[in-house]
Scaffold this motif. Structure first.
Motif, mmCIF file in Angstrom:
data_model
loop_
_atom_site.group_PDB
_atom_site.id
_atom_site.type_symbol
_atom_site.label_atom_id
_atom_site.label_comp_id
_atom_site.label_asym_id
_atom_site.label_seq_id
_atom_site.Cartn_x
_atom_site.Cartn_y
_atom_site.Cartn_z
ATOM 1 N N GLN A 1 0.628 -0.855 0.625
ATOM 2 C CA GLN A 1 0.354 -0.453 0.051
ATOM 3 C C GLN A 1 1.045 0.878 -0.230
ATOM 4 O OE1 GLN A 1 -3.473 0.049 2.998
ATOM 5 N NE2 GLN A 1 -2.388 1.842 4.089
ATOM 6 N N SER A 2 0.593 2.270 -0.887
ATOM 7 C CA SER A 2 2.069 3.416 -0.991
ATOM 8 C C SER A 2 1.355 3.902 -0.017
ATOM 9 C CB SER A 2 1.381 3.876 -1.973
ATOM 10 O OG SER A 2 0.022 4.690 -2.534
ATOM 11 N N ARG A 3 1.885 4.955 0.685
ATOM 12 C CA ARG A 3 1.869 6.335 2.318
ATOM 13 C C ARG A 3 1.660 7.168 2.176
ATOM 14 N NH1 ARG A 3 6.760 4.593 6.124
ATOM 15 N NH2 ARG A 3 6.560 2.306 5.886
ATOM 16 N N TYR A 4 1.339 7.576 0.677
ATOM 17 C CA TYR A 4 1.585 8.815 0.345
ATOM 18 C C TYR A 4 0.009 9.027 -0.818
ATOM 19 C CZ TYR A 4 2.492 14.074 -1.721
ATOM 20 O OH TYR A 4 1.912 14.984 -1.763
ATOM 21 N N GLY A 5 -0.833 10.703 -0.772
ATOM 22 C CA GLY A 5 -1.335 11.171 -1.552
ATOM 23 C C GLY A 5 -2.820 10.267 -1.246
ATOM 24 N N SER A 6 -3.087 9.516 -2.797
ATOM 25 C CA SER A 6 -4.492 8.778 -2.678
ATOM 26 C C SER A 6 -3.732 6.704 -2.578
ATOM 27 C CB SER A 6 -5.314 9.116 -3.675
ATOM 28 O OG SER A 6 -5.494 10.355 -3.429
ATOM 29 N N PRO A 7 -3.515 6.322 -1.039
ATOM 30 C CA PRO A 7 -3.059 5.626 -0.959
ATOM 31 C C PRO A 7 -3.296 4.109 -2.615
ATOM 32 C CG PRO A 7 -3.508 5.971 1.266
ATOM 33 C CD PRO A 7 -4.913 6.993 0.125
ATOM 34 N N LEU A 8 -2.618 3.730 -2.881
ATOM 35 C CA LEU A 8 -3.106 2.830 -3.746
ATOM 36 C C LEU A 8 -2.647 1.069 -3.095
ATOM 37 C CD1 LEU A 8 -0.835 3.672 -7.174
ATOM 38 C CD2 LEU A 8 -2.966 3.833 -6.627
ATOM 39 N N ASP A 9 -3.256 0.768 -3.791
ATOM 40 C CA ASP A 9 -3.904 -0.958 -2.713
ATOM 41 C C ASP A 9 -3.356 -1.128 -1.196
ATOM 42 O OD1 ASP A 9 -3.275 -2.004 -6.064
ATOM 43 O OD2 ASP A 9 -1.000 -1.855 -5.895
ATOM 44 N N GLN A 10 -5.181 -0.524 -1.501
ATOM 45 C CA GLN A 10 -5.331 -0.879 0.529
ATOM 46 C C GLN A 10 -5.515 -2.058 0.798
ATOM 47 O OE1 GLN A 10 -7.039 2.985 2.673
ATOM 48 N NE2 GLN A 10 -7.603 3.662 0.059
ATOM 49 N N LEU A 11 -5.169 -2.494 1.810
ATOM 50 C CA LEU A 11 -4.932 -3.637 2.101
ATOM 51 C C LEU A 11 -5.162 -3.668 3.815
ATOM 52 C CD1 LEU A 11 -0.812 -4.870 1.138
ATOM 53 C CD2 LEU A 11 -3.959 -5.297 0.835
ATOM 54 N N ASP A 12 -6.144 -4.581 3.891
ATOM 55 C CA ASP A 12 -6.659 -5.587 5.380
ATOM 56 C C ASP A 12 -6.588 -6.131 5.925
ATOM 57 O OD1 ASP A 12 -7.592 -5.186 7.346
ATOM 58 O OD2 ASP A 12 -9.907 -4.217 7.115
ATOM 59 N N LEU A 13 -5.832 -7.040 5.666
ATOM 60 C CA LEU A 13 -5.938 -7.988 6.425
ATOM 61 C C LEU A 13 -5.581 -8.590 7.598
ATOM 62 C CD1 LEU A 13 -4.452 -8.260 3.736
ATOM 63 C CD2 LEU A 13 -2.722 -9.840 4.552
ATOM 64 N N ARG A 14 -6.206 -9.546 8.598
ATOM 65 C CA ARG A 14 -6.940 -9.853 9.463
ATOM 66 C C ARG A 14 -6.711 -11.234 10.037
ATOM 67 N NH1 ARG A 14 -12.686 -7.214 9.783
ATOM 68 N NH2 ARG A 14 -11.884 -5.346 8.210
ATOM 69 N N GLY A 15 -6.742 -11.022 11.901
ATOM 70 C CA GLY A 15 -6.233 -12.770 12.079
ATOM 71 C C GLY A 15 -4.718 -13.387 12.010
ATOM 72 N N GLY A 16 -5.098 -14.218 12.223
ATOM 73 C CA GLY A 16 -4.239 -15.119 12.287
ATOM 74 C C GLY A 16 -3.619 -15.656 13.569
ATOM 75 N N ALA A 17 -2.028 -15.899 13.997
ATOM 76 C CA ALA A 17 -2.109 -15.980 15.063
ATOM 77 C C ALA A 17 -2.146 -14.609 16.132
ATOM 78 C CB ALA A 17 0.104 -16.936 14.725
ATOM 79 N N ARG A 18 -2.013 -13.606 15.640
ATOM 80 C CA ARG A 18 -1.492 -12.986 16.380
ATOM 81 C C ARG A 18 -3.623 -11.976 16.572
ATOM 82 N NH1 ARG A 18 1.206 -8.118 14.601
ATOM 83 N NH2 ARG A 18 0.530 -8.785 12.192
ATOM 84 N N GLY A 19 -4.889 -13.203 16.229
ATOM 85 C CA GLY A 19 -5.620 -12.239 16.041
ATOM 86 C C GLY A 19 -7.262 -12.907 16.705
#
Length: 886
Positions: A170-188
């Protein structure tokens, strides 16, 4: 620096706290700027460019080590042009800092290859660190050609690439490209899975494209071969497309056209063709397999993926594309632009070669919007959806993973916020058990939902409604409201468990050490200093409190009660750890060379606007300023910004501002620098912002002049983004300024409404959808397209009044400015040129909205700006500018 977020929500950004810390808490407040030293050298651009930055810090599960990601300074030999230098993660390294001995060990060396390592994330057993890197291997070019996953082994110190797949970032600047939201797993475990796993924290966060399934296996979101990750390709993509076009032109055998279409001409070919493949990789054996491929629309949307509590399934909410506009309906969506996207819900088993089972949504839930957590038995997920693209009601639904059956949950709308991937609001729905949910409506009130039946959640007398519920260690739901710890009883509502005697909730950071049900709370008891303690959400028992240090909180560790925090001082940046034994340990010191800088003095200027409104300004004086001096003044403007009464919270005059935005650099050249407040009225009402621009600025200049600090005949004005627009707007209404510099400004609102994003080439069929300009017209007081309100666009466009500009003006603009194409500066320059007015236009090839891609460009913009003001504001040249006037 200005980015898409700041351009859209101007006053908000300086108030935001780092991710993972509740917005209601500032631990100790920002460190106040020390008084100016009587001696010391002036700040230089090299000081600013070479500043190192702590990107992220996380504690190992055993509490022994902190993994710190440190971004190197912008020095020669690095790879640039990928994003603004100050947020470029591809210039980072990972260090280990011992919490016991203070040992500091760098475990990566990106500088040797002009590469970077970031997003360092501990495995649950603490034996490994997974991280992203651009390190080149084999025949890959210096600086790297993509982003891939690496794993560091704590036992052996070995660092190796885990597969050659490019990883989506996910790019950090401007309108973020390829926004991600991965949840869960061993820490979730439980509803900890409702938070995206993060790579970085702060004002420009990045979410991680991987997560630990257990202490050995990773789930990774990868790109197809030939695709380039946004961290590398955001601003290099247009050049790759141009090179391909040049080759086709030279060959003469293939056309170079790229088509976009709408209405009846729009076809399925216009749908996004990018795909993300989820893979499971074993870090011990190196074996990996693909799980499923899903669509990945790059603009404004997000890819959400949540691992079930049993670790066997993946729920996916994928953004397919933008919904087409409809005649007679507001576009984009009248509430949130993210709601103008089409998303699909699906499930996949975490087994080799399992395709996603896409859910056929019922009419009432035709357009899924936001995914909530899994049920405790891992059979279903909760989500909100709507039946119409322009609906504002978003009812709650559940979807079965085995059958795909979708069922309405309750009868009313839930949530009320945008979908918020980068900075998500608290979850509006949490599972109580495998059948019941707790849901928060737009009014903030909670209900217990079972099927179509809803039971309002009652509150004890005198207790306010909490905005979030927390998962306790026994699986029940709890909340903190004011001084009270509450537990949710499905029959009795929220019941008080304990009175904390004062305090506020601090959500645990996503740092691999979250202890379920034991958050840290800050205690603010009368007569006692602030302190932190763990809180058992089941019993209400508090752990041993430890002092809260002053600084910027980064991460909490409830398992080994501690807090990582950052202290910014004139002498440098310090990472410290406060612990339950009452100690505060310095783990890292950065930029200590700044201890030798004389920063000058910053003063609060209180003044009144013409209508009597009380406003604040922030004034920076040069090093070794002597009372009685009459200084030339530079006024940094940004429409809508308001200076707070406590200057420690003033974003614009922060000492750690990057590049050309560090206003102390201009003070070091002998100028007084003023940031005035520029209120523009409510954004949701009809207004003309153009005529409002001078109202907060000119009285501030008058006040500083009355204080005897400046020479009122030597005043210049400059600004960037909305500030560039503000400069052009001010110069069309007053002759008070002798010179102006407009950086990345907007001059003509009709053309800006419809212009394509200059970086959009290379997205077949959807290039026109990358620009967010049409949705930003409300910033200028406009709430309808140009053909509905043509006069409003004219009245608020500086170009309409370019014939009134007499002040010498320097215009600076980037070729790849995503907020306003270079034509915005060209139009205004042509207006001045046609009248023979003094003006200069500099266009920077490959540069972004912030003009921060290349250190050479940062230096050039700064020197050109100072030279322009020197030319017109120094005593010998002060009369070369505009004539005196109001």
């Amino acid at each position: 620096m200005a980015d898409h977020t700041r351009f859209r929500t101007t006053p908000r950004r300086h108030r935001l706290l780092v991710a993972g810390i509740a917005s209601l808490l500032i631990l100790g407040g920002a460190a106040p700027a020390p008084a100016a030293d009587p001696v010391g050298r002036p700040l230089t651009m090299e000081d600013v460019l070479e500043r190192q930055t702590l990107d992220r810090a996380t504690t190992s599960p055993d509490g022994e080590w902190v993994a710190a990601v440190i971004r190197r300074g912008a020095k020669p030999g690095e790879a640039y042009g990928r994003t603004s230098y100050e947020v470029d993660a591809t210039r980072s390294d990972v260090w280990l800092l011992s919490t016991r001995t203070g040992e500091r060990r760098r475990i990566t060396d990106g500088a040797a290859h002009a590469a970077g390592f970031w997003c360092a994330t501990w495995s649950p057993d603490g034996r490994r660190l997974a991280m992203l890197s651009t390190t080149p291997e084999g025949g890959e070019p210096r600086g790297g050609d993509n982003v891939r996953l690496y794993v560091w082994e704590r036992d052996t110190g070995a660092l190796r690439r885990l597969g050659n797949w490019p990883v989506i970032t996910q790019s950090r600047y401007g309108s973020p490209l390829d926004q991600l939201d991965l949840r869960g797993g061993a820490r979730g475990a439980g509803d900890g899975a409702d938070a995206a796993h993060a790579c970085s924290v702060g004002l420009l966060p990045e979410n991680a494209p991987f997560l630990w399934l257990d202490s050995q296996r990773l789930l990774i979101a990868t790109l197809a071969a030939g695709e380039v990750s946004a961290a590398v390709g955001h601003y290099t993509r247009p050049y790759r497309i141009a090179a391909a076009d040049a080759a086709r032109l030279r060959d003469g055998m293939e056309p170079t056209g790229s088509a976009v279409a709408s209405g009846a001409a729009r076809t399925s070919g216009a749908a996004v063709n990018a795909r993300v493949t989820f893979r499971v990789a074993d870090t011990a054996t190196g074996a990996a397999f693909a799980v499923a491929a899903v669509p990945a629309y790059p603009f404004r949307g997000a890819l959400t993926a949540s691992v079930s509590p049993d670790g066997r399934r993946l729920a996916v909410l994928a953004t397919v594309g933008a919904l087409p506009p409809m005649e007679g309906r507001n576009f984009p969506h009248p509430r949130f632009e993210e709601w103008s996207l089409e998303r699909r819900l699906g499930f996949a088993d975490l087994l080799p070669g399992k395709a996603v089972r896409w859910v056929t949504m019922p009419a009432a839930a035709r357009l899924p919007l936001e995914l909530y957590g899994w049920s405790p038995d891992a059979r279903a997920v909760a989500l909100r959806a709507r039946n119409d693209a322009y609906a504002t009601e978003t009812p709650l639904f559940t979807a079965r993973a085995d059958t795909g059956a979708v069922t309405a949950a309750g009868r009313r709308s839930v949530g009320g916020e945008a979908t918020g991937i980068v900075r998500p609001p608290p979850a509006a729905a949490l599972w109580l058990d495998r059948r019941r949910l707790a849901a928060r409506g737009p009014d903030g009130a909670w209900t217990v939902v079972e099927g179509q039946h809803e039971t309002p959640v009652t509150l004890p007398a005198g207790v306010t409604v909490p905005d979030r519920l927390l998962r306790a260690a026994d699986g029940s739901l709890a909340a903190l409201s004011g001084q009270s710890l509450l537990r949710l009883d499905p029959k009795r509502g929220l019941v008080k468990v304990a009175d904390l005697g004062g305090g506020a909730f601090v959500p645990p950071a996503d740092d691999g050490t979250v202890s379920l049900g034991r958050p840290l709370v800050v205690l603010t008891r009368p007569g006692a200093p602030q302190s932190l303690a763990t809180l058992d959400l089941v019993t209400g028992a508090l752990g041993i409190p430890f002092p809260v240090p002053a600084g910027q909180p980064l991460a909490t560790d409830p398992t080994h009660p501690s807090l990582l925090y950052l202290v910014n001082q004139g002498s440098g940046q310090y990472l410290r750890r406060g612990s339950a034994v009452g100690t505060s340990t310095e783990l890292l010191a950065l930029n200590t060379n700044l201890d030798a800088v004389n920063w000058g003095e910053r003063r609060l200027i209180a003044y009144e606007a013409a209508d009597g409104t009380k406003l604040n300004g922030s004034l920076i004086l040069p090093p070794n300023y002597r009372a009685g001096q009459r200084l030339p003044l530079l006024v940094w403007v940004y429409g809508g910004y308001q200076v707070p009464a406590d200057l420690s919270g003033d974003y614009m005059t922060g000492r750690d501002m990057p590049g050309i935005y560090n206003l102390y650099l201009y003070a070091a050249r002998g100028y007084a620098v003023l940031v005035p407040s520029m209120p523009l009225g409510p954004r949701d009402g009809k207004r003309d912002v153009y005529t409002e621009l001078p109202k907060g600025v000119l009285p501030a200049v008058d006040k500083v002049a009355a204080l005897g600090i400046i020479d009122p005949a030597r005043v210049g004005v400059f600004g960037q983004s909305y500030g560039g627009y503000s400069v052009m707007g001010l110069l069309g209404q007053t002759r008070r300024f002798r010179a102006g510099v407009a950086i990345a400004g907007i001059s003509e609102l009709v053309s800006n409404w419809g212009q394509f994003d200059p970086t959009a080439r290379g997205y077949p069929g959807i290039e026109h959808e990358k620009s967010a300009n049409s949705g930003m017209t409300e910033l200028f007081g406009l709430h309808a397209p140009p053909w509905i309100d043509p006069d409003g666009y004219r009245r608020n466009s500086p170009l309409s009044f370019v014939n009134k500009v007499e002040t010498p003006l320097l215009l600076l603009h980037g070729e790849f400015d995503t907020r306003g194409a270079p034509t915005q500066a060209e139009l205004f320059f042509q207006g001045l040129y046609s009248r023979g007015r003094t003006a200069e236009l500099v266009r920077y090839g490959g540069e972004s909205h912030s003009l921060h891609q290349s250190p050479a460009n940062v230096r050039d913009v700064f020197e050109r700006t100072v030279d322009w003001f020197d030319r017109f504001l120094q005593p010998a040249n002060a009369n070369a500018g505009s004539v005196s006037g109001p």
